[in-house]
Design a protein around this motif. Sequence first.
Motif, PDB file in Angstrom:
ATOM      1  N   THR A 187      70.642 -17.258  58.387  1.00 50.96           N
ATOM      2  CA  THR A 187      69.621 -17.810  57.491  1.00 50.96           C
ATOM      3  C   THR A 187      69.958 -19.260  57.126  1.00 50.96           C
ATOM      4  O   THR A 187      69.086 -20.128  57.132  1.00 50.96           O
ATOM      5  CB  THR A 187      69.495 -16.927  56.230  1.00 50.96           C
ATOM      6  OG1 THR A 187      69.186 -15.596  56.662  1.00 50.96           O
ATOM      7  CG2 THR A 187      68.409 -17.415  55.305  1.00 50.96           C
ATOM      8  N   ASP A 239      63.539 -10.766  58.913  1.00 53.24           N
ATOM      9  CA  ASP A 239      64.482 -10.033  58.058  1.00 53.24           C
ATOM     10  C   ASP A 239      63.773  -9.474  56.833  1.00 53.24           C
ATOM     11  O   ASP A 239      63.853 -10.029  55.746  1.00 53.24           O
ATOM     12  CB  ASP A 239      65.632 -10.966  57.638  1.00 53.24           C
ATOM     13  CG  ASP A 239      66.734 -10.202  56.906  1.00 53.24           C
ATOM     14  OD1 ASP A 239      66.626  -8.968  56.804  1.00 53.24           O
ATOM     15  OD2 ASP A 239      67.691 -10.838  56.433  1.00 53.24           O
ATOM     16  N   ARG A 280      66.736  -6.435  54.590  1.00 48.83           N
ATOM     17  CA  ARG A 280      67.719  -6.662  53.529  1.00 48.83           C
ATOM     18  C   ARG A 280      67.038  -7.234  52.284  1.00 48.83           C
ATOM     19  O   ARG A 280      66.215  -8.152  52.383  1.00 48.83           O
ATOM     20  CB  ARG A 280      68.773  -7.652  54.027  1.00 48.83           C
ATOM     21  CG  ARG A 280      69.993  -7.740  53.149  1.00 48.83           C
ATOM     22  CD  ARG A 280      71.056  -8.579  53.837  1.00 48.83           C
ATOM     23  NE  ARG A 280      70.594  -9.924  54.106  1.00 48.83           N
ATOM     24  CZ  ARG A 280      70.595 -10.900  53.201  1.00 48.83           C
ATOM     25  NH1 ARG A 280      71.004 -10.657  51.969  1.00 48.83           N
ATOM     26  NH2 ARG A 280      70.189 -12.107  53.521  1.00 48.83           N
ATOM     27  N   GLN A 292      65.603 -15.810  50.290  1.00 47.15           N
ATOM     28  CA  GLN A 292      66.626 -16.832  50.502  1.00 47.15           C
ATOM     29  C   GLN A 292      66.065 -17.972  51.382  1.00 47.15           C
ATOM     30  O   GLN A 292      66.211 -19.145  51.068  1.00 47.15           O
ATOM     31  CB  GLN A 292      67.801 -16.157  51.210  1.00 47.15           C
ATOM     32  CG  GLN A 292      69.061 -16.968  51.287  1.00 47.15           C
ATOM     33  CD  GLN A 292      70.095 -16.274  52.185  1.00 47.15           C
ATOM     34  OE1 GLN A 292      69.875 -15.157  52.693  1.00 47.15           O
ATOM     35  NE2 GLN A 292      71.208 -16.930  52.381  1.00 47.15           N
ATOM     36  N   ASP A 339      64.526 -16.355  62.097  1.00 46.81           N
ATOM     37  CA  ASP A 339      65.703 -15.759  61.437  1.00 46.81           C
ATOM     38  C   ASP A 339      65.586 -14.239  61.605  1.00 46.81           C
ATOM     39  O   ASP A 339      64.486 -13.689  61.478  1.00 46.81           O
ATOM     40  CB  ASP A 339      65.691 -16.143  59.948  1.00 46.81           C
ATOM     41  CG  ASP A 339      66.933 -15.655  59.222  1.00 46.81           C
ATOM     42  OD1 ASP A 339      67.964 -15.428  59.879  1.00 46.81           O
ATOM     43  OD2 ASP A 339      66.866 -15.500  57.978  1.00 46.81           O
TER      44      ASP A 339
HETATM   45 MG   LIG Z   1      70.071 -13.800  56.679  1.00 45.27          MG
END
Ligand SMILES: [Mg+2]
Length: 354
Positions: free
Chosen positions: A148, A171, A174, A180, A217
Amino acid sequence: MRLKSFHAKTMSEAMKMVRQALGDDAIIVATREEEGGGVRVTAAVEEDDLLMQQARITQAAPRHVEDEEDEEPEIDVSEVVADALHRHGVPAALAEQLIDAAAGLDTDDPTLALGAALDSMFTFSPLHDKRGATKPLVLVGPPGGGKTLIAAKLAARAVLKKRSVGVITTDTVRAGGMEQLAAFTRVMKVKLVTVEDPDALSGAFEVNRGVDVVLVDTAGRNPYDAEDMADLKALLAAGEAEPILVLPAGLDAMEAADMALAFKALGVRRMLVTRLDMARRLGGLLLTAQRARMAFCDASVSSKVAEGLTPLNPVALARLMMPVEEKAPRGAAKPASSSSKKKAARSPSSRTIP
Ligand SMILES: [Mg+2]
Ligand SMILES: Nc1nc2c(ncn2[C@@H]2O[C@H](COP(=O)(O)OP(=O)(O)OP(=O)(O)O)[C@@H](O)[C@H]2O)c(=O)[nH]1
């Protein structure tokens, strides 16, 4: 300061040209592979040093016995290179090959010798962000390797070069994985697309067709978990894209090599090394690149997006592996002589890429 570029077929030939033209004090500021083949090395030298070197070449005066007494003792290049490789935990067989390659080179600079040896055994292929020239890059790797952060660094670099940028995240597993990246892309005013499955990724590629730099990502995958890897394989089949392995430095050599082999089986050819600022032993990286036959691309030496990435070239990697010369305190007398062994036994490598 004078800058000069040299073009040659191999790195060792180019290094020889640098030494012959600019002398031993020349500093390598950049190396890159030329598109038509060969390498280009750019070196810098102080004007005074250049004048000295030119005088040396034209005069080529016969050596007198008195001169010999003032000379620094000859550096045993192989010994210094061997010490550095040992300190970095480079496995014996690989170290032996590198020492042989370094020993065959006509230089008394251990960093250049190791650089040329690395160049002869590994491939260095930095990531380009030319306009419209690259496939989407899919950042893959074990959990927590830096995917990331690297997506954010690559996006920032492309934005600074005024390229159009598209960032996609897959992603969604998670907690916080998406947020993020969203925080980074918001600051950079780059569009972030979230996709949940390979079909949606195909669609996102379509939407980003014509965009200069497209970055994907992904969630961290356990390379030894068949389900994880099958999942990633399906994602990579979503369209024409290049997977890049994001691998932290400092892992156990065999462990890192096994991980890279698992990702290689999914078509990964280049690896981007992270956390070089936090690792003191780079032997694992070398073994990984050798066993998985993977090229080095860029490297990360900081956790800050603003500090970006550095293209990893043979000389930069050699500099990271060589001991740093201690600076004598101001006013201290210069030691009468210094042997290669003493130099090698000093402080650990610098954590910045020059
Ligand atoms: Mg990541
Ligand atoms: N010091 C330093 N920290 C780094 C570097 N690269 C990544 N990190 C840190 O490593 C941690 C993990 O980075 P992420 O980018 O979240 O890693 P990831 O691969 O996306 O992790 P997952 O999505 O959980 O698989 C963060 O705290 C980063 O700041 C680096 O080059 N140097």
